[in-house]
Scaffold this active site. Structure first.
Site, short mmCIF file in Angstrom:
data_model
loop_
_atom_site.label_atom_id
_atom_site.label_comp_id
_atom_site.label_asym_id
_atom_site.label_seq_id
_atom_site.Cartn_x
_atom_site.Cartn_y
_atom_site.Cartn_z
NE ARG A 148 40.86 27.40 38.70
CZ ARG A 148 41.19 28.79 38.51
NH1 ARG A 148 40.38 29.74 38.39
NH2 ARG A 148 42.67 29.04 38.66
CG ASP A 160 43.21 25.49 36.89
OD1 ASP A 160 43.16 26.19 36.02
OD2 ASP A 160 42.80 25.82 37.89
CE1 TYR A 188 38.29 31.38 39.74
CE2 TYR A 188 36.28 29.77 40.10
CZ TYR A 188 37.60 30.13 39.57
OH TYR A 188 38.07 29.46 38.47
#
Ligand code: NAD
Length: 375
Positions: free
Chosen positions: A120, A128, A226
């Protein structure tokens, strides 16, 4: 290089590459073959594919002729059996949780790329697929909620009285959550939001959501943007806060996930017991266990007059644009490995290629997947 597009099976209506994407690949000097009827679910006919430069063949012929196969869902057992050693597969394999498919690709000597483990990073944003599909999921979840709720989303002042706006609680403000906030606000609902990452607070308030803060969240900067597993003390505090807000909401949209792990359970049965009759829970985390204790993946249940929709795949219901976004992501990814002459090169030195690469030469080659498989 010959690139083969396979038709998806079951209730999947998307296709990995629409004819408009085929036209781009043909310009990149790639020969494209596609399974007959591959685009039917997304309203793209075989004639559209042929006009874009593809050759239509039965599925088995596509597998036997292609150097690279592109799909959305993992190949079926029959497809894996037909695949040849050294053939390249590009799909969404969910290899951190679905170890079976990884083992099958290793056995068959398939070079597998899984688009859902793409790093990411900013450079990878255009490739993505998780973000693209989460955008569709967040949008569709809110429209489904608005359609199913026995009351309005916006406030109305009418001759028949004042209608108060719906209260929507969104748990998790990642890509799907932010899209859900924006869509619910556009429809006029009052939106409250939970997340464990403090970084999203500004984004949430910027698009009109109210961010509910619970103190003590572990926000690990090394997790690459995340969320990480939370402490027991935080989980208790958060459960109490979620409970208080959920029982006053008309809609709860659950999107909280921790990559490679089961989704955190944030909405307990005791909370659903006290939710308003007619209210609605949409659990986008259903495929990884769900944020609501009562969620059943791929099912809609009614519990105590509360409807609980477990669906992580709303993108299936928007096959045209979902396929368009998926195809664009695939092309951007392929550009890292295709020479101007249309030749495939395994570009090991590229961090995006390396991070997405799962199996090669009968081995698992991805560090995250290796540790998930205890290798
Ligand atoms: P995700 O699907 O893994 O999780 C959804 C949301 O749930 C996240 O915001 C997460 O913080 C939240 N969450 C997890 N546990 C929770 C809990 N216990 N309580 C409340 N919320 C909880 O996330 P995602 O949408 O795929 O993306 C997360 C982030 O990754 C983005 O916001 C962004 O920073 C980053 N990202 C980067 C790129 C890129 O640069 N290529 C693309 C997409 C996302």
């Amino acid at each position: 290089m010959i690139l083969g597009i396979l038709k998806e099976s079951g209730k999947e209506r998307r296709v990995a590459l629409l004819p408009e994407s085929v036209a781009v690949l043909v310009k990149m000097n790639i020969n494209v073959i596609a399974e007959q009827n591959a685009g039917a679910g997304a309203f793209a006919s075989d004639a559209d594919y042929v006009s874009a430069g593809a050759t239509m063949l039965p599925g088995a012929d596509v597998i036997s002729k292609a150097d690279m196969i592109v799909k959305i869902n993992p190949p079926t057992d029959e497809e894996v059996k037909l695949m040849k050693e050294g053939q390249v597969l590009l799909a969404v394999l969910n290899p951190l949780l679905h170890h079976d498919i990884v083992k099958k690709l290793v056995q068959g000597g398939i070079t597998g790329f899984s688009l859902d483990v793409i790093p990411r990073t900013s450079r990878a944003q255009a490739m993505d697929i998780l973000s693209s599909m989460a955008t569709v999921n967040g949008y569709k979840a809110v429209l489904t909620a608005a359609n199913s709720l026995p009351k309005f989303f916006p406030m109305f002042m009418t001759a028949a009285g004042t209608i108060t706006p719906a209260k929507v609680l969104i748990i998790g403000a990642g890509v799907a959550g932010l899209q859900a906030i924006a869509t619910a606000r556009k429809l006029g609902a009052v939106v409250e939001v939970f997340d464990v990452r403090a970084a999203v607070k500004e984004e949430v308030t910027g698009i009109g959501g109210k961010f509910i803060e619970v103190e003590g969240a572990i926000d690990d900067k090394s997790a690459g943007g995340y969320a990480v597993e939370q402490s027991e003390e935080f989980k208790k505090k958060q459960a109490a806060a979620v409970h208080d807000h959920a029982i006053r909401s008309d809609v709860v949209i659950c999107t909280a996930q921790i990559p490679g792990k089961k989704a955190p359970v944030l909405l307990k049965k005791e909370t659903v017991d006290q939710m308003k009759p007619g209210s609605l829970i949409i659990d986008l985390a259903a495929s990884t266990g769900g944020n609501c204790e009562l969620t059943k993946d791929d099912e809609t249940i009614v519990y105590n007059q509360v409807t609980i929709i477990g669906n992580s795949a709303f993108a299936i219901d928007m096959p045209s644009d979902a396929s368009k976004m998926f195809g664009k992501n695939v092309i951007n990814f392929l550009k890292l490995m295709i020479t101007p002459e249309g030749v495939f090169t395994l570009n090991w030195n590229d961090d995006i290629v390396k991070g997405t690469f799962v199996t090669h030469n009968k081995e698992v080659v991805n560090e995250r997947v290796k540790s998930a498989l205890n290798l």
